[in-house]
Motif scaffolding. Sequence first.
Motif, PDB file in Angstrom:
ATOM      1  N   ALA A 132      62.227  22.360  21.152  1.00 53.76           N
ATOM      2  CA  ALA A 132      63.740  22.744  21.361  1.00 53.76           C
ATOM      3  C   ALA A 132      64.382  21.857  22.120  1.00 53.76           C
ATOM      4  CB  ALA A 132      63.526  24.123  21.700  1.00 53.76           C
ATOM      5  N   ARG A 133      63.875  21.179  23.187  1.00 55.42           N
ATOM      6  CA  ARG A 133      64.679  20.326  23.916  1.00 55.42           C
ATOM      7  C   ARG A 133      65.165  19.292  23.369  1.00 55.42           C
ATOM      8  NH1 ARG A 133      62.011  20.874  29.998  1.00 55.42           N
ATOM      9  NH2 ARG A 133      61.138  22.970  29.739  1.00 55.42           N
ATOM     10  N   CYS A 134      64.252  18.611  22.437  1.00 54.79           N
ATOM     11  CA  CYS A 134      64.531  17.456  21.657  1.00 54.79           C
ATOM     12  C   CYS A 134      65.594  17.710  20.533  1.00 54.79           C
ATOM     13  CB  CYS A 134      63.380  16.956  20.703  1.00 54.79           C
ATOM     14  SG  CYS A 134      62.187  16.232  21.986  1.00 54.79           S
ATOM     15  N   VAL A 135      65.835  19.014  20.031  1.00 52.34           N
ATOM     16  CA  VAL A 135      66.936  19.182  19.336  1.00 52.34           C
ATOM     17  C   VAL A 135      68.178  19.384  19.897  1.00 52.34           C
ATOM     18  CG1 VAL A 135      67.543  20.809  17.354  1.00 52.34           C
ATOM     19  CG2 VAL A 135      65.160  20.393  17.449  1.00 52.34           C
ATOM     20  N   GLY A 136      67.938  19.921  20.853  1.00 50.59           N
ATOM     21  CA  GLY A 136      69.272  20.327  22.041  1.00 50.59           C
ATOM     22  C   GLY A 136      69.618  18.919  22.355  1.00 50.59           C
ATOM     23  N   GLY A 137      68.879  18.029  22.947  1.00 52.48           N
ATOM     24  CA  GLY A 137      69.213  16.656  23.373  1.00 52.48           C
ATOM     25  C   GLY A 137      69.713  15.886  22.259  1.00 52.48           C
ATOM     26  N   ALA A 138      69.313  16.134  20.961  1.00 52.23           N
ATOM     27  CA  ALA A 138      69.654  14.985  19.886  1.00 52.23           C
ATOM     28  C   ALA A 138      71.126  15.615  19.614  1.00 52.23           C
ATOM     29  CB  ALA A 138      68.839  15.242  18.553  1.00 52.23           C
ATOM     30  N   LEU A 139      71.463  17.027  19.508  1.00 54.59           N
ATOM     31  CA  LEU A 139      72.648  17.456  19.165  1.00 54.59           C
ATOM     32  C   LEU A 139      73.803  16.918  20.615  1.00 54.59           C
ATOM     33  CD1 LEU A 139      72.245  21.154  18.471  1.00 54.59           C
ATOM     34  CD2 LEU A 139      73.277  19.281  17.044  1.00 54.59           C
ATOM     35  N   ALA A 140      73.281  17.072  21.822  1.00 51.70           N
ATOM     36  CA  ALA A 140      74.170  16.352  22.968  1.00 51.70           C
ATOM     37  C   ALA A 140      74.231  14.786  22.655  1.00 51.70           C
ATOM     38  CB  ALA A 140      73.382  16.625  24.150  1.00 51.70           C
ATOM     39  N   LYS A 141      73.402  14.232  22.169  1.00 54.11           N
ATOM     40  CA  LYS A 141      73.465  12.775  22.180  1.00 54.11           C
ATOM     41  C   LYS A 141      74.698  12.352  20.906  1.00 54.11           C
ATOM     42  CE  LYS A 141      69.134  10.656  23.151  1.00 54.11           C
ATOM     43  NZ  LYS A 141      68.045  10.144  22.744  1.00 54.11           N
TER      44      LYS A 141
END
Length: 357
Positions: A132-141
């Motif tokens: 989940a953190r990687c998905v959230g981080g990808a959206l933030a990126k």
Amino acid sequence: MRNTFGNLFTLTSFGESHGTALGGVVDGMPAGVEIDLDFIQKELDRRRPGQSKLTTSRKESDKVELLSGVFEGKSTGAPIGFIVRNTNQHSKDYDNMCNLFRPSHADYTYFKKFGIRDYRGGGRSSARITVARCVGGALAKLALRRLGIEIKAYTSQVGHIKLAKDYRKYNLDFIEQTPVRCPDKEKATEMEALIDEVKTAGDTIGGVITGIIKGCPVGLGEPEFNKLHAQLGAAMLGINAAKGFEYGEGFDGVTARGSEQNDVMTESDNPTWLSNHSGGIQGGISNGQDIYFRVAFKPVATILQPQHTVDIDGKSITFKAQGRHDPCVLPRAVPIVEAMAAMVVLDNYLLNQAIKL
């Protein structure tokens, strides 16, 4: 139990290691951002298990499904819900550990706090939930990309094998060209050999990941209780197996004098810095320079060797773990470090805009 990260840009996650699925809801995503699903999937692919001989052999495609908040390829400003289904659980591998506490795991603390625990892969305490953190981080990126802010991380140390601390000595475009995600090909080969050695012995090894944030504007972070480096530190130390955080010169800087550590500015209409010992943050606020930091990760607690522990009745027992486990978290932790940094930076950017209204 707190399952939400952030203030204006937030990630609420759900799921367990051996449950049906993992997922989350991202709220506060600015509207109108192009949502590149291929990019999000690639970020997950960097974290997924089974990608090389250096990682666990668990085979998960980690295919993300966006459920809401996107229309005609762009964010709408509404919450973005997403799900990643588990497809390759081997829950029986943990049957011999259902009534005992594994050394250095969250088994004992979870059981004492909640009175119940999911012993299948650690349940909620498993590193699998970092999906989940990687998905959230990808959206933030994707949002930060519009602002010219870039975040990269790489493996800078495995065991005793380490790179120079100055990230400027390396070509960061080379990071993804080695399984261990190290930009120095020679050192990467040594690191891979060490990981393979400890894996063969049924053991594990730790190391360090270096992170760099480029293009960060001046003014992010608060001067008192929400210093930018404190937020970054909290985000990194919340990653499974993380044991230490430092930014700028960090602990090495304590041997220097102030005359050596101070970052001097040049006199001009647009002042520039002659050094960056501060790591891009002064007084808890970004100063416009590169922000660089390091995160220490311990050896994975699950080792494939006989160990002594106690069961839930307090009786001594010897056991040997089974299943598929990482001999070193570093290669798969690199994208997680980037993801957490991205969410911290975007959250602070949005907060900074709010206080200026």
